[in-house]
Design a protein around this motif. Structure first.
Motif, mmCIF file in Angstrom:
data_model
loop_
_atom_site.group_PDB
_atom_site.id
_atom_site.type_symbol
_atom_site.label_atom_id
_atom_site.label_comp_id
_atom_site.label_asym_id
_atom_site.label_seq_id
_atom_site.Cartn_x
_atom_site.Cartn_y
_atom_site.Cartn_z
ATOM 1 N N ILE A 28 -33.470 -46.191 28.231
ATOM 2 C CA ILE A 28 -32.533 -46.978 27.418
ATOM 3 C C ILE A 28 -33.115 -47.228 26.035
ATOM 4 O O ILE A 28 -32.430 -47.094 25.010
ATOM 5 N N PHE A 29 -34.401 -47.570 26.001
ATOM 6 C CA PHE A 29 -35.068 -47.837 24.726
ATOM 7 C C PHE A 29 -35.083 -46.591 23.846
ATOM 8 O O PHE A 29 -34.820 -46.656 22.639
ATOM 9 N N ALA A 30 -35.380 -45.427 24.460
ATOM 10 C CA ALA A 30 -35.420 -44.166 23.703
ATOM 11 C C ALA A 30 -34.051 -43.822 23.130
ATOM 12 O O ALA A 30 -33.942 -43.348 21.984
ATOM 13 N N VAL A 31 -32.988 -44.062 23.906
ATOM 14 C CA VAL A 31 -31.633 -43.788 23.424
ATOM 15 C C VAL A 31 -31.297 -44.684 22.231
ATOM 16 O O VAL A 31 -30.733 -44.232 21.217
ATOM 17 N N ARG A 39 -34.376 -38.579 13.854
ATOM 18 C CA ARG A 39 -35.638 -37.818 13.869
ATOM 19 C C ARG A 39 -36.465 -38.107 15.117
ATOM 20 O O ARG A 39 -37.360 -37.343 15.475
ATOM 21 N N PHE A 40 -36.171 -39.223 15.783
ATOM 22 C CA PHE A 40 -36.974 -39.629 16.937
ATOM 23 C C PHE A 40 -36.978 -38.574 18.037
ATOM 24 O O PHE A 40 -38.006 -38.320 18.661
ATOM 25 N N LEU A 41 -35.824 -37.954 18.291
ATOM 26 C CA LEU A 41 -35.707 -36.996 19.395
ATOM 27 C C LEU A 41 -36.100 -35.570 19.018
ATOM 28 O O LEU A 41 -35.948 -34.661 19.833
ATOM 29 N N SER A 42 -36.613 -35.357 17.816
ATOM 30 C CA SER A 42 -37.059 -34.016 17.432
ATOM 31 C C SER A 42 -38.269 -33.612 18.272
ATOM 32 O O SER A 42 -39.063 -34.458 18.699
ATOM 33 N N ALA A 43 -38.396 -32.307 18.516
ATOM 34 C CA ALA A 43 -39.494 -31.814 19.367
ATOM 35 C C ALA A 43 -40.853 -32.188 18.796
ATOM 36 O O ALA A 43 -41.762 -32.585 19.545
ATOM 37 N N SER A 44 -41.000 -32.071 17.482
ATOM 38 C CA SER A 44 -42.289 -32.378 16.858
ATOM 39 C C SER A 44 -42.640 -33.858 17.026
ATOM 40 O O SER A 44 -43.793 -34.204 17.284
#
Length: 322
Positions: A28-31, A39-44
């Motif tokens: 939930i926090f990540a969403v 940019r948070f969910l980018s692979a890098s």
């Protein structure tokens, strides 16, 4: 603990939700963070979060063993710094990288074992004993380094050592692999070995465990030795990543490790908890720090926010257990 078989379907669902609450909270926090900053969910960035989390996660694995027995280890940050300095000094003197790693791990294990012996056989309080070890080893690190960083030097041997902290395998940073191995081994030990059962038994009821014929003092000594070895391993990774040992390395790491264990659902009273919860707790702290950086929150406020989030999580966990 396998009470699910005696529960009603609705109770089973509640049990599963409570058991996986840290992981659900992490998702939930990540969403929420991804909505605030794509940019948070980018692979890098995900790899960056895992790499940054790896140090705390490695230390937290050892802390989980200790807390499951009802203990606490405040010396992990100082042992990290001291063993990191030892490995850097050996590398700077031209020693083999494997020797530097082995010596550092052995020293970490001995330091943890000594704390465990004072606690188990000497019947001293874990808080006081590890506080003394923390202060002693921090001073020893400053004396050993003369308060200055120790560079590991240059060369093929140094490159091999440096790859532990700064290398990549198939595009994934090496510390992430090390973290995965630590948790894989820890999971196996806690869930599929006699020693793992003894760890839970000591934390659940130490007196009953003694009466059943288990050597409680030996078990407690071993968990502090494990904590020392993993703190030393984290120190090696930090030193390899920076290509130098900093005398102030590891300051405050003990608090992050304890927070990760508690956020993961392990009881400070001992006997209850899972190593999978600890890695989730470490990731929550790592995601929180990364999110605050992406949102350009001042570092002055970050510590306060982190403290409040941890306090809220502990209060909610205590309420749910009641």
């Amino acid at each position: 603990m396998n009470n699910q078989t005696t529960l009603e379907p609705s109770q089973k669902k509640s049990f599963i939700l409570l058991r996986n609450k840290p992981f659900i909270g992490l998702l939930i926090f990540a969403v929420l963070v991804s909505f605030m900053n794509p940019r948070f969910l980018s692979a890098s960035n995900m790899l960056n979060v895992l790499r940054q989390t790896s140090i705390n996660a490695i230390i937290s694995a050892g802390m989980t063993f200790v807390i499951l027995t009802g203990g606490i280890d405040l010396s992990v940050g100082s042992i990290l710094a001291f063993c990191g300095a030892i490995s850097a000094s050996l590398m700077a003197s031209g020693q083999n990288a494997f020797l530097a790693i082995a010596v550092s791990l052995v020293i970490g294990g001995i330091l943890g074992m000594l704390s465990g012996m004072f606690i188990s056989y000497g019947k001293l309080q874990a808080f006081i004993t590890t506080l003394v070890t923390m202060t002693l080893m921090r001073g020893a690190t400053l004396v050993f380094t003369d308060g200055k960083p120790i560079s590991i030097g240059f060369g093929d041997n140094t490159s091999l050592f440096g790859s532990i902290g700064a290398g990549n395998i198939l595009g994934i940073p090496t510390p992430i692999y090390i973290m995965a191995v630590v948790y894989g081994v820890s999971y196996y030990v806690l869930n599929h070995t006699k020693f793992g059962r003894y760890v839970y038994a000591v934390g659940g009821n130490e007196e009953a465990t003694k009466l059943s014929g288990i050597n409680v003092d030996k078990v407690k000594t071993k968990v502090y030795a494990i904590s020392g070895v993993l703190s030393a391993l984290a120190g090696i990774v930090v030193t390899a990543r920076l290509f130098s040992a900093q005398p102030t390395a590891g300051s405050g790491y003990e608090l992050d490790a304890i927070a990760a264990v508690v956020l993961g659902g392990t009881s400070l009273a001992g006997g209850i908890g899972r190593i999978t919860g600890t890695i989730t707790g470490a990731l929550i702290i790592g995601v929180l720090g990364n999110a605050l950086n992406l949102l350009n929150v001042s570092s002055y406020y970050q510590l306060m926010i982190k403290a409040l989030v941890i306090l809220a999580a502990v209060l909610m966990d205590r309420k749910s257990k009641k």
